[in-house]
Design a protein around this motif. Structure first.
Motif, mmCIF file in Angstrom:
data_model
loop_
_atom_site.group_PDB
_atom_site.id
_atom_site.type_symbol
_atom_site.label_atom_id
_atom_site.label_comp_id
_atom_site.label_asym_id
_atom_site.label_seq_id
_atom_site.Cartn_x
_atom_site.Cartn_y
_atom_site.Cartn_z
ATOM 1 N N SER A 128 0.353 -0.937 -0.021
ATOM 2 C CA SER A 128 0.052 0.089 0.162
ATOM 3 C C SER A 128 1.070 1.205 0.169
ATOM 4 N N VAL A 162 0.701 -0.263 -9.527
ATOM 5 C CA VAL A 162 -0.661 0.726 -8.822
ATOM 6 C C VAL A 162 -0.397 1.501 -10.518
ATOM 7 N N TYR A 172 -3.253 3.413 -2.233
ATOM 8 C CA TYR A 172 -3.323 2.602 -3.284
ATOM 9 C C TYR A 172 -2.737 0.888 -2.474
ATOM 10 N N THR A 173 -3.421 -0.032 -3.599
ATOM 11 C CA THR A 173 -3.006 -1.141 -2.679
ATOM 12 C C THR A 173 -3.125 -2.176 -3.645
ATOM 13 N N ALA A 174 -1.845 -3.370 -3.465
ATOM 14 C CA ALA A 174 -1.575 -4.243 -4.500
ATOM 15 C C ALA A 174 -1.507 -5.556 -4.026
#
Length: 680
Positions: A128, A162, A172-174
């Motif tokens: 994140s 992202v 933002y997360t991945a």
């Protein structure tokens, strides 16, 4: 944890290797004092990388660029600049990643983690970041987990990306799923080759944390805590409560609210020991008071927070001006009252609302609060008094824990106890890191029945405060590590704690955690690296007591060897004639079991005969034995985590006399700790 690790049958040794039989009586009919549910617990302090880099599962070091050197833990390349007008007031720093202007020059930041990052193949990791495009539009960040220490063609262990859009800060997360396991991974974040991107609070957590919490605990370490079955969990310290100075004291209000806006604090342990020096050891407060309370719920332990009394560390600060003046204490008292509201208050109160906003509208039902850590003499006694007055007035049901200072006996210790009695503290926190003779009740070869050993608490005043043995560990002479022998002596000492459950309300071994590459203090209860962990022998001693603490004390005695008439009964606590035996017994109303603990600290096996008075008939005793046949200096390690651990077995109980009274005959191995469970 189920202690039934190994099934075994115990073989009786020959009579030549056994001392004369010791006869003990257990009064099973009349139960004694209640054993407090909080009796055996855990003490957490952020020493030895116990929080960041340990229990707290965050893998990125200096994730918000707030260390005194903002790029500590980071390598940078290309056009990376530091900014200080970010979206989080208490953590204003972030980095701007601009295009290099050349197709073969890349802008990148790389984080080393805490002694590297432990990554497991097939597991998911949640990346994140807070980011924005300062000029508007869109950009893309590429994220790699890498192994840059080996000679592989491709350093990448796993990767993701992202897409960032707009001028406003957003999270933002991945997910990254590594293709192989590596203990020393790094995290790389690549900037867009054409668009400038601002980056803040770069984070990487395993998805699989304890109880699945996003800002959670490392699963194996937290599970080890739960497996102790602790009754109480004391936090956040320790000396970090005081700080080296007032500016670096632990302030709970800085540890709650959005994790991105919790300010950095200097960890007083990073520079305390010059022989093991870690100048990059700080507290991000990601593991804060909300998370501590939540962890207590998860492991079913009563929370015991400890707050500053307005004194910085008295060892390091000798001037009155180093501490808060008496007429300036109110903010510290308010912190104490506000914490109780945070833990227990309704959702329409100021601090109860914050707890609810963080996801826990129900109160934590905190019952204890510690005020001051290991402080002493008049400066402490004077400052404690207004805290006690304020808490009693507003929260009369909260139990207050004071302290007797750093000594385990002597003038200042006694002065501390007298002051705690005068102020009507509910419990007194005692600390003792002492050598073997203290735990066995001997000093200079002579028995001491007063302030040390398993007889320590027999003579305590029953009309005053209860005891909290808040920090203790046996430190071997010239062998200050987690070796088997000292753990056995801790077990012997704890028979005295158990026997005196009417005065001792809780006890916690210390310290709790240590990273094998980042420790400064030992012995410690649980050790780990980035991938593995092991439980010390002391851990197993604590676990055996905590899992089988029972609900009530049962009187266990033997005939006094010094009494020629043979009528006087005394506790089995290593006295002359006991040949190094220590014993205690409890009854568990929930299981209907009589539980007997016997510790043999002698170098020979000991024959014991335990008369279970008011019990009749043959029975099978379930046993758990902690025994090691190698060197007494041996310990568990990362490579041999189960070298020394408890084993299960059984012993048959026979009968004696016309009334068919149950009797337990056994041979307790040399240098061992054996626990018996017998259904009543």
């Amino acid at each position: 944890m189920n202690l039934k690790l190994i099934s075994c049958s115990f073989v009786f040794v020959t009579a030549m290797a056994v001392q004369a039989q010791h006869v003990m009586d257990v009064q099973t009919k009349k139960v004694g004092a209640e054993v407090s549910p909080t009796m055996y617990g855990l003490f957490f302090e952020d020493i030895n990388y116990a929080a960041d880099g340990g229990l707290y599962a965050e893998l990125v070091k200096n994730r918000s660029f707030e260390f005194p050197n903002p790029f500590t833990g980071w390598d940078i390349s290309g056009k990376v600049t530091l900014k200080n007008d970010g979206p989080f007031e208490k953590n204003p720093h972030y980095v701007r990643m601009a295009p290099s202007g050349h197709s073969d020059k890349h802008t990148m930041i790389e984080n080393h983690g805490f002694f590297g990052m432990g990554i497991k193949a097939g597991e998911e990791y949640r990346f994140s970041v807070w980011a924005r495009v300062p000029d508007g539009g869109k950009s893309k960040l590429w994220i790699d987990l890498v192994d840059n220490a080996t000679m592989r063609d491709d350093q990448k262990l796993g990767n993701t990306s992202v897409e960032v859009s707009g001028k406003e800060w957003k999270k933002y997360t991945a997910i990254i799923k590594p293709n192989r396991t590596f203990a020393k991974a790094h995290l790389r974040v690549w900037g867009d080759s054409k668009v400038t991107t601002d980056v803040e609070h770069v984070s990487l957590f395993p998805v699989k944390t304890f109880k699945g919490r996003e800002n959670g605990m490392r699963e194996d370490l937290a599970q080890a805590l739960a497996d102790v079955h602790p009754g109480v969990f004391r936090f956040p310290g320790g000396c970090i409560v005081e700080g080296t100075d007032l500016a670096t004291r632990y302030q709970w209000k800085n540890t709650v609210g959005p994790v991105e806006n919790r300010p950095l604090n200097e960890n007083r342990w990073h520079y305390t020991f010059t022989n093991r020096y870690f100048p990059d050891y700080f507290q991000t407060y990601g593991l804060g008071f909300f998370e501590f309370f939540q962890l207590c719920e998860d492991i079913k332990a009563e929370p015991l927070p400890v707050l500053s009394v307005g004194l910085s560390c008295q060892f390091q600060n000798r001037r009155e001006s180093d501490h808060v003046a008496m007429d300036a204490l109110q903010p510290y008292i308010d912190d104490c009252l506000d914490l109780i509201e945070f833990a227990n208050g309704p959702v329409d109160s100021k601090w109860g609302k914050l707890r609810a906003d963080m996801g826990h509208p129900e109160p934590f039902n905190m019952k204890y609060i510690g005020i001051g850590n290991e402080q002493w003499d008049t400066p402490y006694f004077e400052r404690l008094k207004p805290f006690v007055t304020a808490v009693r007035a507003k929260y009369p049901n909260i139990k207050i824990v004071g302290t007797s200072g750093p000594d385990s006996e002597g003038k200042m210790f006694e002065k501390g106890w007298e002051a705690m009695k005068a102020q009507k503290a509910d419990l007194v926190d005692e600390h003792f890191y002492r050598p073997e003779n203290f735990f066995l009740g001997t000093a200079d070869g002579k028995k001491r029945y007063g302030n040390c050993g398993a007889l320590r608490y027999d003579s305590y005043d029953r009309k005053g405060p209860k005891v909290f043995a808040g920090e203790y560990a046996c430190h071997g002479a010239g062998k200050k590590w987690n070796h088997y022998e000292t753990s056995l002596y801790e077990a012997a000492f704890m028979t005295g704690i158990e026997r005196n459950a009417d005065i001792v309300e809780m006890a916690t071994y210390a310290p709790l955690f240590a990273h094998v590459e980042g420790w400064q203090w030992r012995p410690d209860m649980i050790w780990y690296d980035n991938m593995r962990m092991f439980k010390s022998v002391s851990y197993y001693v604590q676990q055996m007591y905590a899992m089988y603490k029972g609900t009530n004390v049962l009187k266990l005695t033997t005939k006094d060897p010094a009494d020629a008439k043979g009528k006087k009964q005394i506790p089995v606590a290593g006295q002359d004639g006991m040949d190094g035996l220590f014993a205690s017994s409890v009854f568990d109303k929930t299981t209907g079991e009589v539980i007997i603990k016997i510790v043999n600290t002698s170098k020979k096996a000991q024959a014991v005969c335990v008369n279970l008075l008011d019990m009749k008939g043959e029975r099978t005793a379930e046993t758990i034995t902690l025994q090691h046949k190698g060197s007494m200096d041996d310990e568990n390690t990362l490579d041999q985590p189960l070298k020394i651990r408890p084993v299960d077995g059984t012993v048959q109980c026979g009968v004696t006399g016309k009334k068919q009274q149950t009797v337990l005959n056994d041979v307790v191995p040399a240098m061992s700790f054996r626990l018996y469970r017998i259904k009543k």
